[in-house]
Design an enzyme around this catalytic site. Structure first.
Site, PDB file in Angstrom:
ATOM      1  N   ASN A  32       0.823  -1.226   0.000  1.00  0.00           N
ATOM      2  CA  ASN A  32       0.000   0.000   0.000  1.00  0.00           C
ATOM      3  C   ASN A  32       0.853   1.270   0.000  1.00  0.00           C
ATOM      4  O   ASN A  32       0.333   2.384  -0.036  1.00  0.00           O
ATOM      5  CB  ASN A  32      -0.997   0.000   1.169  1.00  0.00           C
ATOM      6  CG  ASN A  32      -0.316   0.004   2.531  1.00  0.00           C
ATOM      7  OD1 ASN A  32       0.893   0.250   2.630  1.00  0.00           O
ATOM      8  ND2 ASN A  32      -1.089  -0.254   3.577  1.00  0.00           N
ATOM      9  N   ALA A  73       3.489  -7.575   4.776  1.00  0.00           N
ATOM     10  CA  ALA A  73       2.702  -6.358   5.027  1.00  0.00           C
ATOM     11  C   ALA A  73       2.187  -6.324   6.466  1.00  0.00           C
ATOM     12  O   ALA A  73       1.403  -7.180   6.866  1.00  0.00           O
ATOM     13  CB  ALA A  73       1.534  -6.308   4.048  1.00  0.00           C
ATOM     14  N   THR A 116       8.371 -12.677  14.440  1.00  0.00           N
ATOM     15  CA  THR A 116       9.318 -11.816  15.150  1.00  0.00           C
ATOM     16  C   THR A 116       9.772 -12.406  16.481  1.00  0.00           C
ATOM     17  O   THR A 116       9.034 -13.170  17.119  1.00  0.00           O
ATOM     18  CB  THR A 116       8.657 -10.447  15.417  1.00  0.00           C
ATOM     19  OG1 THR A 116       9.491  -9.682  16.287  1.00  0.00           O
ATOM     20  CG2 THR A 116       7.305 -10.592  16.090  1.00  0.00           C
ATOM     21  N   TYR A 140       2.515  -5.713  19.326  1.00  0.00           N
ATOM     22  CA  TYR A 140       3.133  -6.131  18.064  1.00  0.00           C
ATOM     23  C   TYR A 140       3.430  -7.636  18.112  1.00  0.00           C
ATOM     24  O   TYR A 140       3.002  -8.410  17.242  1.00  0.00           O
ATOM     25  CB  TYR A 140       4.412  -5.321  17.815  1.00  0.00           C
ATOM     26  CG  TYR A 140       5.257  -5.865  16.714  1.00  0.00           C
ATOM     27  CD1 TYR A 140       4.764  -5.962  15.419  1.00  0.00           C
ATOM     28  CD2 TYR A 140       6.559  -6.312  16.959  1.00  0.00           C
ATOM     29  CE1 TYR A 140       5.544  -6.478  14.406  1.00  0.00           C
ATOM     30  CE2 TYR A 140       7.339  -6.826  15.952  1.00  0.00           C
ATOM     31  CZ  TYR A 140       6.829  -6.910  14.678  1.00  0.00           C
ATOM     32  OH  TYR A 140       7.593  -7.434  13.679  1.00  0.00           O
ATOM     33  N   LYS A 144       1.536 -10.924  16.094  1.00  0.00           N
ATOM     34  CA  LYS A 144       2.310 -11.861  15.259  1.00  0.00           C
ATOM     35  C   LYS A 144       2.153 -13.296  15.770  1.00  0.00           C
ATOM     36  O   LYS A 144       2.044 -14.233  14.980  1.00  0.00           O
ATOM     37  CB  LYS A 144       3.786 -11.451  15.242  1.00  0.00           C
ATOM     38  CG  LYS A 144       4.055 -10.150  14.496  1.00  0.00           C
ATOM     39  CD  LYS A 144       4.077 -10.383  12.992  1.00  0.00           C
ATOM     40  CE  LYS A 144       4.423  -9.120  12.223  1.00  0.00           C
ATOM     41  NZ  LYS A 144       4.662  -9.342  10.811  1.00  0.00           N
ATOM     42  N   ASN A 169      16.900  -8.728  15.159  1.00  0.00           N
ATOM     43  CA  ASN A 169      16.909  -7.333  14.694  1.00  0.00           C
ATOM     44  C   ASN A 169      17.518  -7.186  13.304  1.00  0.00           C
ATOM     45  O   ASN A 169      18.738  -7.243  13.145  1.00  0.00           O
ATOM     46  CB  ASN A 169      17.642  -6.452  15.700  1.00  0.00           C
ATOM     47  CG  ASN A 169      16.786  -6.210  16.923  1.00  0.00           C
ATOM     48  OD1 ASN A 169      16.391  -7.157  17.604  1.00  0.00           O
ATOM     49  ND2 ASN A 169      16.478  -4.966  17.192  1.00  0.00           N
ATOM     50  N   HIS A 188      14.537   2.933  14.197  1.00  0.00           N
ATOM     51  CA  HIS A 188      15.427   1.818  14.499  1.00  0.00           C
ATOM     52  C   HIS A 188      16.833   2.297  14.858  1.00  0.00           C
ATOM     53  O   HIS A 188      17.316   3.301  14.344  1.00  0.00           O
ATOM     54  CB  HIS A 188      15.482   0.847  13.311  1.00  0.00           C
ATOM     55  CG  HIS A 188      14.185   0.129  13.101  1.00  0.00           C
ATOM     56  ND1 HIS A 188      13.135   0.698  12.437  1.00  0.00           N
ATOM     57  CD2 HIS A 188      13.769  -1.085  13.505  1.00  0.00           C
ATOM     58  CE1 HIS A 188      12.128  -0.154  12.426  1.00  0.00           C
ATOM     59  NE2 HIS A 188      12.479  -1.250  13.072  1.00  0.00           N
ATOM     60  N   ALA A 205      19.277   9.259  21.396  1.00  0.00           N
ATOM     61  CA  ALA A 205      18.600   9.049  22.677  1.00  0.00           C
ATOM     62  C   ALA A 205      18.644   7.555  22.986  1.00  0.00           C
ATOM     63  O   ALA A 205      18.149   6.741  22.208  1.00  0.00           O
ATOM     64  CB  ALA A 205      17.150   9.531  22.590  1.00  0.00           C
TER      65      ALA A 205
HETATM   66  N1  UFG Z   1      17.019   2.155  20.855  1.00  0.00           N
HETATM   67  C1  UFG Z   1      17.509   3.268  21.507  1.00  0.00           C
HETATM   68  N2  UFG Z   1      17.346   4.480  20.897  1.00  0.00           N
HETATM   69  C2  UFG Z   1      16.732   4.628  19.682  1.00  0.00           C
HETATM   70  C3  UFG Z   1      16.247   3.478  19.038  1.00  0.00           C
HETATM   71  C4  UFG Z   1      16.412   2.241  19.658  1.00  0.00           C
HETATM   72  O1  UFG Z   1      18.053   3.197  22.602  1.00  0.00           O
HETATM   73  O2  UFG Z   1      16.603   5.765  19.200  1.00  0.00           O
HETATM   74  C5  UFG Z   1      17.189   0.832  21.498  1.00  0.00           C
HETATM   75  C6  UFG Z   1      15.866   0.145  21.782  1.00  0.00           C
HETATM   76  O3  UFG Z   1      15.361   0.514  23.052  1.00  0.00           O
HETATM   77  C7  UFG Z   1      16.282  -1.324  21.707  1.00  0.00           C
HETATM   78  C8  UFG Z   1      17.407  -1.332  20.660  1.00  0.00           C
HETATM   79  O4  UFG Z   1      17.869   0.008  20.582  1.00  0.00           O
HETATM   80  O5  UFG Z   1      16.801  -1.721  22.920  1.00  0.00           O
HETATM   81  C9  UFG Z   1      16.934  -1.769  19.296  1.00  0.00           C
HETATM   82  O6  UFG Z   1      15.784  -1.003  18.959  1.00  0.00           O
HETATM   83  P1  UFG Z   1      15.110  -1.008  17.525  1.00  0.00           P
HETATM   84  O7  UFG Z   1      13.980  -0.032  17.571  1.00  0.00           O
HETATM   85  O8  UFG Z   1      16.145  -0.819  16.485  1.00  0.00           O
HETATM   86  O9  UFG Z   1      14.586  -2.492  17.376  1.00  0.00           O
HETATM   87  P2  UFG Z   1      13.600  -3.314  18.335  1.00  0.00           P
HETATM   88  O10 UFG Z   1      14.454  -4.223  19.150  1.00  0.00           O
HETATM   89  O11 UFG Z   1      12.659  -2.455  19.067  1.00  0.00           O
HETATM   90  O12 UFG Z   1      12.681  -4.065  17.305  1.00  0.00           O
HETATM   91  C10 UFG Z   1      13.151  -4.768  16.221  1.00  0.00           C
HETATM   92  C11 UFG Z   1      12.073  -4.764  15.158  1.00  0.00           C
HETATM   93  C12 UFG Z   1      10.876  -5.485  15.642  1.00  0.00           C
HETATM   94  C13 UFG Z   1      11.252  -6.853  16.182  1.00  0.00           C
HETATM   95  C14 UFG Z   1      12.359  -6.749  17.182  1.00  0.00           C
HETATM   96  C15 UFG Z   1      12.788  -8.120  17.612  1.00  0.00           C
HETATM   97  O13 UFG Z   1      11.723  -3.420  14.825  1.00  0.00           O
HETATM   98  O14 UFG Z   1       9.988  -5.623  14.586  1.00  0.00           O
HETATM   99  O15 UFG Z   1      13.442  -6.076  16.608  1.00  0.00           O
HETATM  100  O16 UFG Z   1      13.913  -8.048  18.412  1.00  0.00           O
HETATM  101  F1  UFG Z   1      10.204  -7.393  16.795  1.00  0.00           F
END
Ligand code: UFG
Length: 330
Positions: A32, A73, A116, A140, A144, A169, A188, A205
């Site tokens: 989309n 998606a 995930t 989320y 899933k 990740n 991310h 941050a």
């Molecule tokens: N983080 C920060 N600052 C930021 C962004 C992220 O400290 O600005 C930290 C998060 O708290 C986390 C780590 O970096 O501890 C990774 O964060 P991401 O947002 O990059 O990834 P996530 O672990 O939240 O999530 C990713 C995918 C999800 C999946 C998950 C599984 O986006 O879809 O991995 O581990 F479910």
């Protein structure tokens, strides 16, 4: 016969489309374009539309002889899902249900599903194995997991064969440099760090430094997006050969804290990357590291870009050449 890739213009979707094209597969993409980028898909048939729009779904399934579906998606932000759970039930769960209804109607029996690590919640032990306890700590992961369960019941009722791939990740960019990560807004860790290195943001941050880890920041298992893409192709080969449903973790089996990722990025980019410690983000487990032994043994999956340095370097190459992401490509 064609393989339908839903969400094929997104980050992992577009790298998977590239991998399938390389393998000589006929591809149809349905996206989309809410999050995806049209110019991330270089070949194959492309339909812009939403799976919840039955007209476009019917059009795709009736115009093409679809053999299998690779279903990406979805909305995929842990933090956002905690703030807006109903959006996730709608866009993830209901969308998957609509897709499966159409697959059943057109006799399409194979699906590789984008699941995930968030299905596990707080892990009972590290590394996480597929059979470990699953109690998601955010909507989320919950949606899933519900789709994985829906697939199980669909197999019993309609003979739907599925492989669910639980990604840890995803990070990095295609080595040939034509596609990479571009979320709007970016949330991310690695792309945000690289935006700081490129001077597009002042500071990273860090969401909490009071977790029960050695340096207090969250530990994650970073896996190169092309290695993930390859696992989808191997999963489809397995379905073609055996017709047996399965679930696999996909990660490198090595965890890195937020501070360690920043340190590696400092070396690769030559930038100091200033940090600011802020409050924890809702729904974040402290440590997520995969055991991917099952995928290696049963799919023959072997990650090619398995060092954090390679992953960050490929992301940095994409970022330097595409400072505005896909808007940098004319
Ligand atoms: N983080 C920060 N600052 C930021 C962004 C992220 O400290 O600005 C930290 C998060 O708290 C986390 C780590 O970096 O501890 C990774 O964060 P991401 O947002 O990059 O990834 P996530 O672990 O939240 O999530 C990713 C995918 C999800 C999946 C998950 C599984 O986006 O879809 O991995 O581990 F479910």
């Amino acid at each position: 016969m064609a393989v339908l890739v839903t969400g094929g213009a997104g980050y992992i979707g577009s790298h998977t489309v590239a991998e399938f094209i390389d393998k000589g597969e006929e591809i149809v993409v349905l996206d989309n374009l809410q999050k995806g980028h049209r110019n991330a898909v270089l070949s194959g048939a492309f339909y812009q539309g939403d799976i919840r729009d039955s007209e476009i779904l019917e059009k795709v399934f009736s115009n093409h002889d679809i053999e299998a579906v690779i279903h990406f998606a979805a909305d995929s932000l842990v933090g956002e899902s905690v703030q807006e759970p109903l959006k996730y039930y709608d866009n993830n769960l209901i969308t998957a249900q609509r897709l499966l209804v159409c697959m059943v109607k057109y006799g399409v029996k194979k699906i590789v599903f984008s699941s995930t690590a968030a299905t596990y919640g707080e892990p009972e032990s590290i590394p996480i194995r597929e059979t470990d306890r699953k109690v998601p700590t955010n909507p989320y992961g919950e949606t899933k997991l519900a789709i994985e369960t829906m697939l199980k019941w669909c197999e019993q009722a309609y003979g739907t064969q599925s492989v669910a791939l639980r990604y840890f990740n995803a990070a990095g960019a295609h080595v040939d440099g034509h596609i990479g990560e571009d979320h709007r807004p970016e949330s991310h860790l690695i792309p945000i760090i690289l935006q700081v290195a490129a001077g597009q943001r002042e500071v990273l941050a860090v969401f909490g430094d009071d977790y029960p880890t050695a340096d207090g920041t969250c530990i994650r298992d970073y896996i190169h997006v092309t290695d993930l893409a390859n696992a989808h192709w191997l999963a489809l080969q397995k379905l073609r050969k055996t017709g047996e449903s399965a679930v696999y973790n996909l990660g490198n089996g090595e965890g890195f804290s937020v501070r360690e990722v920043v340190e590696k990025a400092r070396v690769i980019t030559g930038h100091s990357i200033p940090l600011q410690i802020v409050l924890r983000r809702g729904g974040d487990p402290a440590i997520l590291v995969a055991s991917s032994r099952k995928a290696q043994e049963e799919l023959g999956w072997k990650p090619q870009f398995n060092s954090l340095g390679q992953i960050i370097q490929s992301a940095w190459n994409w970022h330097k050449n595409h400072p505005k992401g896909f808007d940098s490509i004319k």
